[in-house]
Scaffold this active site. Structure first.
Site, PDB file in Angstrom:
ATOM      1  N   GLU A  45       6.167   6.105  -3.165  1.00  0.00           N
ATOM      2  CA  GLU A  45       7.230   6.563  -2.260  1.00  0.00           C
ATOM      3  C   GLU A  45       8.554   6.461  -2.989  1.00  0.00           C
ATOM      4  O   GLU A  45       8.975   5.354  -3.361  1.00  0.00           O
ATOM      5  CB  GLU A  45       7.294   5.719  -0.977  1.00  0.00           C
ATOM      6  CG  GLU A  45       6.179   6.013  -0.002  1.00  0.00           C
ATOM      7  CD  GLU A  45       6.362   5.307   1.347  1.00  0.00           C
ATOM      8  OE1 GLU A  45       7.507   5.171   1.811  1.00  0.00           O
ATOM      9  OE2 GLU A  45       5.336   4.902   1.915  1.00  0.00           O
TER      10      GLU A  45
ATOM     11  N   GLU B 293       3.021  -1.135   2.318  1.00  0.00           N
ATOM     12  CA  GLU B 293       4.179  -2.035   2.507  1.00  0.00           C
ATOM     13  C   GLU B 293       3.824  -3.265   3.347  1.00  0.00           C
ATOM     14  O   GLU B 293       4.490  -3.566   4.344  1.00  0.00           O
ATOM     15  CB  GLU B 293       5.347  -1.261   3.139  1.00  0.00           C
ATOM     16  CG  GLU B 293       5.847  -0.137   2.256  1.00  0.00           C
ATOM     17  CD  GLU B 293       7.111   0.563   2.757  1.00  0.00           C
ATOM     18  OE1 GLU B 293       7.478   0.382   3.929  1.00  0.00           O
ATOM     19  OE2 GLU B 293       7.717   1.303   1.966  1.00  0.00           O
TER      20      GLU B 293
HETATM   21  O1  AHR Z   1       8.446   7.528   4.123  1.00  0.00           O
HETATM   22  C1  AHR Z   1       8.936   6.959   5.289  1.00  0.00           C
HETATM   23  C2  AHR Z   1       8.529   5.501   5.458  1.00  0.00           C
HETATM   24  O2  AHR Z   1       9.171   4.721   4.498  1.00  0.00           O
HETATM   25  C3  AHR Z   1       7.064   5.205   5.259  1.00  0.00           C
HETATM   26  O3  AHR Z   1       6.335   5.392   6.414  1.00  0.00           O
HETATM   27  C4  AHR Z   1       7.072   3.759   4.862  1.00  0.00           C
HETATM   28  O4  AHR Z   1       6.014   3.425   4.024  1.00  0.00           O
HETATM   29  C5  AHR Z   1       8.417   3.569   4.201  1.00  0.00           C
HETATM   30  O5  AHR Z   1       9.070   2.447   4.684  1.00  0.00           O
END
Ligand code: AHR
Length: 550
Positions: A334, A211
């Site tokens: 994610e 990110e």
């Molecule tokens: O999964 C939780 C968080 O969400 C992670 O650390 C990050 O990559 C995202 O913003």
């Protein structure tokens, strides 16, 4: 497409109501195989796909971050009566092995952008305790890369390693691949051997940062600056190991102001050096995202479908610009429901070791939507090669530990069903389902759409190896049972091997250690196996059927 297939499609479409056919042409849902149908039973025409290739199991992966109690007390708790000789929680190992999680992303997430991988390798007594700045927690480094790889081998998962592109240099990122993947005879490979790992880990998948467009990210960057760093690191990493699969950081969500622009600019810099690009998304039943409407919430997997199509379009655009024959794949590394434990104390570790962070409690409606996400990922498996349910244990997770055991949250079930039953090829579906409207008014822009949502969402797979098919069905109708008639064209089911559903009267019900079965699968009566099978899906339900088929 062969003529029989064309003919059966033509017959199917001719069978739709006039209004349905007109809408089918107009709606983007048509692109994912859905047409608006008349009132009554939904209908799915199921055929062998044109691409005769099994989908990659890595599309059903998960994620383990050094965050809260995910690693410490989640998978690693030396001294616990539940731990093995290496300190791994045996009850958690058993669960994950049984689920068959194919790939696990590690060590972050936001954590990775301040992580020095060297702190986590070598003799444990010499590993430093550091202040971890992404989540303001104490990190003892007692669990690191080699421990993670050992744990992966134990649970049968492939490691997907993330690199620090925040505080970390390209040089240390390349050193990390050398440490993990080179056999011997160099500074970093010999260090690994000195740490007791003679054989290289041969880690195939790597994330080039996390990110990096997010203002919350340690070392946040501009798109072109990041793209050039990714290009440089990737070029060097391929000298270490030509077989690496490298994932560039895409936008960290559809709500980012530079969504898609970031992806384009990053790829304009590093397209030739990478293999995939990441997508992230978290969803919630909130005033801003859904107007607190469960009907809108259960449609959110269609937002995931749309995000996949949009990012894929950017990849193809840059491919065209570069006159390249390389087609990038997507890594949805994610995804989950996450909106309750998302601010304040739930995200600030207050310099504690293994604090309770992001411990989202999942209810029935969350589980139904997770089922929807599984459907979306499977039907896009020709483009999405890797995807990770974020996360696996304790932190926004299907599994939760305490000192005496492990609890399955509601979201465990749809994910575990897909892992267990969905195998082989994803079948080609044309679904004709009655729809309901969702409205944009008052919602956050990236989720605001006036649209028609099919009541029934379905995917199917067939494994030629064992002759078994799997059908996963979401009924978004909160009030009523919905019928779905499955018309099998190139396969004929001969026996129903299993049929279970996740449903209930209370959409907000959740499991606890005291009441672990409040949200749990129930057996569902299935129709007789055959070329046409009509399932009766309970209201508010996610259902799996496993069938023997020829
Ligand atoms: O999964 C939780 C968080 O969400 C992670 O650390 C990050 O990559 C995202 O913003």
């Amino acid at each position: 497409m062969d003529t029989a297939l064309l003919e059966s499609r033509r017959r199917f479409l001719a069978g739709l109501g006039k209004a349905g056919a007109a809408l089918a042409g107009a709606s983007w849902l048509d692109a994912i195989g859905y047409a608006q149908g008349a009132r009554g039973a939904a209908r799915a025409l199921i055929q062998q796909p044109r691409v005769r290739m099994d989908f990659e199991r890595t599309v059903l992966g998960s994620f383990l971050e050094h965050l809260g109690r995910a690693v410490y007390t989640g998978v690693y708790q030396p001294g616990s009566p539940l731990a093995d000789a290496k300190g791994f929680r045996s009850d958690v190992v058993r669960e994950i092995k049984e689920m068959g999680v194919p790939i696990v992303r590690y060590p972050g997430g936001n954590f990775v952008s301040g992580y020095n991988w060297l702190d986590g390798v070598g003799p444990k007594a010499q590993r430093p305790t550091v202040l971890e700045r992404a989540w303001n927690s104490m990190e003892t480094n007692q669990f690191g890369t080699n421990d993670f790889v050992d744990w992966c081998r134990l649970v049968g998962a492939e490691p997907l390693l993330g690199m620090n592109f925040g505080t970390g240099s390209a040089e240390m990122a390349v050193a990390y691949t050398e440490y993990c993947n080179l056999e011997r005879g160099t500074k970093w490979s010999d260090l690994r051997r000195a740490h007791g790992y003679e054989k290289p880990h041969n880690v195939r998948y790597w994330c080039l940062g996390n990110e990096m467009d997010g203002p919350w990210q340690i070392g946040v960057m501009q798109s072109r600056e990041y793209g050039r760093k990714a290009r440089d690191a990737a070029q060097q990493m391929r000298v270490v190991d030509r077989g690496l699969q490298l994932i560039a950081c895409g936008s960290s969500g559809t709500g980012m102001p530079q969504y898609l622009i970031w992806d384009r600019e990053v790829l304009e810099e590093c397209f030739d050096q990478v293999d995939g690009i990441s997508l992230h998304a978290y969803y919630g039943n909130t005033t801003a995202l859904t107007g607190n409407s469960t009907e809108r919430f259960l449609a959110m997997n269609l937002d995931m479908d749309r995000q996949i199509r949009e990012v894929a379009a950017v990849c193809d655009y840059v491919q065209g610009l570069r006159r390249s024959s390389k087609r990038l794949w997507l890594s949805f590394d994610e995804w989950n429901v996450w909106y309750r434990a998302r601010s304040g104390d739930a995200t600030n570790g207050r310099r504690q070791f293994a604090p309770k962070l992001l411990e989202e409690v999942y209810n029935l409606e969350d589980a139904l939507l997770v089922g929807g996400f599984v459907n979306t990922l499977l039907r896009n498996a020709d483009r999405v090669r890797v995807a990770c349910l974020a996360q696996l244990v304790n932190v926004i997770a299907p599994l939760v530990t305490n000192d005496t055991g492990v609890l399955r949250q509601s979201t465990y079930y749809p994910y575990a069903w897909a892992l267990r039953y969905a195998r082989g090829r994803v079948l080609d579906l044309r679904v004709d389902s009655e729809t309901y409207p969702i409205r944009a008014a008052g919602l956050q822009a990236d989720f605001a759409r006036n649209d028609q949502v099919p009541f029934v969402d379905v995917v199917a797979t067939f494994d030629a190896q064992n002759g078994q098919a799997c059908v996963l069905m979401l009924n978004r109708d909160l009030q009523g049972e919905r019928e779905i008639a499955l018309d099998w064209r190139d396969l004929t089911p001969t026996r129903v091997l299993a049929c279970e559903t996740l449903t209930g009267t209370d959409l907000k019900a959740f499991n606890t250690f005291e009441q672990p079965k409040r949200v749990a699968p129930q057996r569902l009566d299935a129709p007789a196996a055959g070329a046409r099978m009509t399932f009766k899906l309970p209201p508010r339900s996610y259902t799996v059927a496993q069938l023997a088929a020829t």
